[in-house]
Design an enzyme around this catalytic site. Structure first.
Site, PDB file in Angstrom:
ATOM      1  CG  HIS A 106      -1.985   1.089   1.119  1.00 42.96           C
ATOM      2  ND1 HIS A 106      -3.300   0.783   0.813  1.00 42.96           N
ATOM      3  CD2 HIS A 106      -1.936   2.432   1.255  1.00 42.96           C
ATOM      4  CE1 HIS A 106      -4.005   1.906   0.791  1.00 42.96           C
ATOM      5  NE2 HIS A 106      -3.191   2.919   1.051  1.00 42.96           N
ATOM      6  CB  CYS A 107       3.312   2.778  -1.574  1.00 43.30           C
ATOM      7  SG  CYS A 107       3.656   1.648  -2.949  1.00 43.30           S
ATOM      8  CG  HIS A 108      -0.913   6.503  -1.979  1.00 43.88           C
ATOM      9  ND1 HIS A 108      -2.070   5.889  -2.407  1.00 43.88           N
ATOM     10  CD2 HIS A 108      -0.961   6.487  -0.622  1.00 43.88           C
ATOM     11  CE1 HIS A 108      -2.791   5.525  -1.357  1.00 43.88           C
ATOM     12  NE2 HIS A 108      -2.133   5.876  -0.264  1.00 43.88           N
ATOM     13  CE1 TYR A 111      -4.541  13.555  -0.806  1.00 43.15           C
ATOM     14  CE2 TYR A 111      -6.821  12.896  -0.447  1.00 43.15           C
ATOM     15  CZ  TYR A 111      -5.533  12.599  -0.864  1.00 43.15           C
ATOM     16  OH  TYR A 111      -5.239  11.340  -1.350  1.00 43.15           O
ATOM     17  NE  ARG A 151      -7.783   3.035  -1.239  1.00 42.73           N
ATOM     18  CZ  ARG A 151      -7.227   4.065  -0.637  1.00 42.73           C
ATOM     19  NH1 ARG A 151      -6.953   5.156  -1.339  1.00 42.73           N
ATOM     20  NH2 ARG A 151      -6.911   4.030   0.645  1.00 42.73           N
ATOM     21  CG  HIS A 153      -5.254   2.443   6.070  1.00 47.82           C
ATOM     22  ND1 HIS A 153      -3.972   2.136   5.633  1.00 47.82           N
ATOM     23  CD2 HIS A 153      -5.706   3.418   5.228  1.00 47.82           C
ATOM     24  CE1 HIS A 153      -3.669   2.900   4.593  1.00 47.82           C
ATOM     25  NE2 HIS A 153      -4.697   3.662   4.317  1.00 47.82           N
ATOM     26  CG  ASP A 160      -1.104   5.279   3.841  1.00 54.42           C
ATOM     27  OD1 ASP A 160      -1.483   5.301   2.650  1.00 54.42           O
ATOM     28  OD2 ASP A 160      -1.629   5.974   4.724  1.00 54.42           O
ATOM     29  CG  ASN A 175      -5.951  13.506   3.870  1.00 56.88           C
ATOM     30  OD1 ASN A 175      -6.118  14.719   3.871  1.00 56.88           O
ATOM     31  ND2 ASN A 175      -6.234  12.740   2.828  1.00 56.88           N
TER      32      ASN A 175
END
Length: 291
Positions: free
Chosen positions: A26-28, A44, A119, A176, A243, A248
């Site tokens: 889980h990364c962006h 955001y 997602r 999460h 993450d 946020n």
């Protein structure tokens, strides 16, 4: 519109070596904005966190594989994620965000590019629940591809949408740890519901986002009992991720090296660590088999 803090620029070197082919599930990637603009209706604005920075972090941590999850700030424009997967030359897989207008041809293109799931956000501060008719239609269409669905939920949503989740026919991943609140304790209804949900053979969970679960500050050890309970409940269907770059976060910004060491406090069994970091993501995300 909220602006996000940048990630910690100085991740420590983890005290524990990761197993070969360990996966950050889980990364962006965000931006660069001038090349991959953010969605106009985003809730955001993150600081740019491009492919090169993700690779540098993974190399530093000893992560060899990753799953790039499309985030709401880029909306349904998956271009930045697809570019990163392509540049990774097999190192990365992806999870896309799509809407009702997505075509079968587009889904095939995404699949061929390395996407293995979609997602849906239910989280209130990101806009709340999706159109549930669209949700059902998309899930019917991805079933033939062998994809899964990632559910980004607030803790109370695990209870609220229990019937919806119960009728899902594809593998589904709870992000999460269900965003449960550590201060509410292990006996809180959403967490009891999540543990019960893990009896479903289609259910997966990510023991990441400890900073979102924790009531305190680094190193977020009050999230450990929740993660341990989930690992015990379904060791063959648990994933882990950083993450990064932690959009946020309103509490302490995590240090990604410390998050690796936190996993080793959650789970001290090397065989189980390998299952979480290598075998489980390899199976769900269709990576080349490890030797």
């Amino acid at each position: 519109m909220k602006s996000c803090l940048p990630p910690d620029p100085n991740p420590v070197r983890p005290a524990h070596a990761l197993p070969a082919l360990a996966c950050d599930a889980h990364c962006h990637v965000f931006g660069l904005a001038e090349r991959f603009p953010y969605a106009e209706d985003r809730s955001y604005t993150p600081p740019d966190a491009p492919f090169e920075s993700l690779v540098a972090l993974h190399d530093h941590l000893g992560v060899k594989r990753g799953v790039i999850v499309q985030a709401s700030c880029h909306g349904t424009d998956n271009t930045a994620m697809l570019d990163a997967i392509a540049r990774g030359n097999g190192r990365y897989r992806g999870v896309a965000i799509v809407d009702a207008a997505v075509t079968d041809d587009t889904l095939k293109v995404l699949n061929d590019a390395g996407v293995r799931g979609v997602r849906f956000n239910f989280v209130a501060h990101l806009g709340g629940a999706p159109d549930l008719d669209v949700f059902d239609r998309v899930l019917r269409r991805i079933e033939a591809l062998g994809w899964h669905v990632v559910l980004h939920l607030d803790a109370q949503d695990i209870v609220k949408y229990a019937d919806l989740i119960g009728r899902i026919r594809v593998p589904f991943v709870i992000d999460h740890m269900g965003r449960v609140r550590a201060e509410a304790g292990l006996d809180q209804e959403p967490f009891r519901q999540l543990l019960e949900l893990m009896r479903n053979p289609l259910a997966w969970v990510k023991v990441c986002g400890s900073e979102r679960v924790s009531a305190g500050k680094r190193p977020f050890d009050d999230a450990i009992p929740f993660a341990r309970a989930l690992v015990h409940a379904a060791p063959d269907r648990v994933l882990w991720g950083t993450d990064w770059p932690h959009p946020n976060i309103s509490k302490d910004m995590p240090n990604d090296g410390e998050l690796v060491d936190l996993l080793f406090r959650i789970c001290e069994d090397p065989a189980l660590i390998r299952k979480i970091l290598v075998e489980n993501p390899e199976r769900l995300y269709d990576f080349a088999p490890s030797k």
